[in-house]
Enzyme design. Sequence first.
Site, mmCIF file in Angstrom:
data_model
loop_
_atom_site.group_PDB
_atom_site.id
_atom_site.type_symbol
_atom_site.label_atom_id
_atom_site.label_comp_id
_atom_site.label_asym_id
_atom_site.label_seq_id
_atom_site.Cartn_x
_atom_site.Cartn_y
_atom_site.Cartn_z
ATOM 1 N N LYS A 27 40.937 18.878 42.172
ATOM 2 C CA LYS A 27 42.257 19.082 42.650
ATOM 3 C C LYS A 27 42.307 18.331 44.115
ATOM 4 O O LYS A 27 41.516 17.738 44.581
ATOM 5 C CB LYS A 27 42.447 20.530 42.789
ATOM 6 C CG LYS A 27 42.607 21.374 41.231
ATOM 7 C CD LYS A 27 43.489 20.789 40.389
ATOM 8 C CE LYS A 27 44.292 21.595 39.304
ATOM 9 N NZ LYS A 27 43.411 21.867 38.328
HETATM 10 C C1 LIG Z 1 43.637 23.157 37.464
HETATM 11 C C2 LIG Z 1 44.756 24.010 37.215
HETATM 12 C C3 LIG Z 1 44.851 25.443 36.958
HETATM 13 C C4 LIG Z 1 43.512 26.384 37.050
HETATM 14 O O1 LIG Z 1 42.920 26.076 38.018
HETATM 15 P P1 LIG Z 1 41.260 26.493 37.848
HETATM 16 O O2 LIG Z 1 40.869 26.452 39.174
HETATM 17 O O3 LIG Z 1 40.706 25.154 37.178
HETATM 18 O O4 LIG Z 1 41.144 27.520 37.009
HETATM 19 C C5 LIG Z 1 46.179 26.207 36.812
HETATM 20 N N1 LIG Z 1 47.289 25.458 36.453
HETATM 21 C C6 LIG Z 1 47.377 24.012 36.518
HETATM 22 C C7 LIG Z 1 48.522 23.300 36.436
HETATM 23 C C8 LIG Z 1 46.187 23.429 36.881
HETATM 24 O O5 LIG Z 1 46.071 22.020 36.855
#
Ligand SMILES: *Cc1c(COP(=O)(O)O)cnc(C)c1O
Length: 405
Positions: A186
């Site tokens: 992210k």
């Molecule tokens: C990455 C992501 C999540 C969940 O995040 P994690 O930290 O990997 O559990 C939820 N929604 C979207 C759109 C994402 O890209």
Amino acid sequence: MPGFEFFGDEERKEVNDVLETGILMRYGFDGPRKGIWKSIELEKEICKTFGVAHAQLTSSGTAALTTALAALNIGAGDEVIMPSFTFVASFEAVLSVGAVPVLVDVDETLTLNPQAVLNAITRKTKCVMPVHMCGSMADLDALQHICKEHHLILLEDACQSIGGTYKGKHLGTIGDAGTFSFDFVKTITCAEGGVVMTNNKDIYIKSDGYTDHGHDHLGADRGADLHPFIGYNFRISELHAAVGLAQIRKLDTFLSIQRKNYAQLKNMLQQIPEVSFRVVPDESGDSCTFLSWFLPTEELMKAFVAEMKAQNILAGNFYWYANNWHYIKQWQHLQQATTLNNLNAEQKAALLKLSAQDFSASDEVMSRCISTAISLLWTEEQIKEKGEKMVNAIKKVLSEASVGV
Ligand SMILES: *Cc1c(COP(=O)(O)O)cnc(C)c1O
């Protein structure tokens, strides 16, 4: 979106602060931790950076969504409207609280089509959950209007759009609650982590308790805390929060690099008249983690993908339509309600109807769409080279199509 590209001495310093004391947990141990409270510090920094009253860190973005849903009192008997294009975590979280995910079409914003949301509202609808995919945003004015009219909760899954804004407000802070993910890929990372943000104190207090077994966190003695409700363990660790603290201080740098690199690449692609771009409801608020763009037909986009693959230069270009993680078409496990433990009857019935649902409007958009990930490490020269290769591949498939090869 990758903050991990800028991992350095700043992250190491914050982690070392925690390693010095050895207190890896965010609660308690007030003496031995010697004033080191990385999770609390990061929560304060999140509130300041994104202009929101409250932030509750969690162990992941998925945990943040689950926590937010629970704190918003969404559960058995409730329907949550969400887009057909998202990450699997969005429906996982809805299912985990006992609610029914209602998937609806996306439009060229690559997120919820407001008319599709309206069409999906039933007596059981409790919440609309836009997912601000690939760094940009849903049409929040339209969705807020719908939520107001129909007395629905607005929960923003802003996991992929950290730093993006809509009409001057940060994505994730506009609805009743919003979430970020700080997983490894992210915009900023904690390795693993997430956050629930809200301006509503009651939702915050509930999120705080829910992520820590329902503890009320009111006393000085953790063992004597009361449990006003049942919670889970979705706590972040001090080591993870420490990484995030260094990363959030770099966010402005990440965003300005992303915006510069995005603009350079877009400039090259937009010279081809057949290329069009994702609709962005507030262009100035795009966090520019991805450049998402379209060719006129599915056939042309598939030919482009094949050409890029043949030249071994497809990496970093995401054709979501054929991707297992992000689009309804490949979610057989969801459509067949394949779970380890039993779902409630309502959830199961709803999932089994998905394979017969018409997603042709989403298909029409997603089959022509590709998202090019914007790296923080590219040089101007590399972007030029990358852009030229993409332009040449697009021109090649366009000319082959026009002569009917
Ligand atoms: C990455 C992501 C999540 C969940 O995040 P994690 O930290 O990997 O559990 C939820 N929604 C979207 C759109 C994402 O890209």
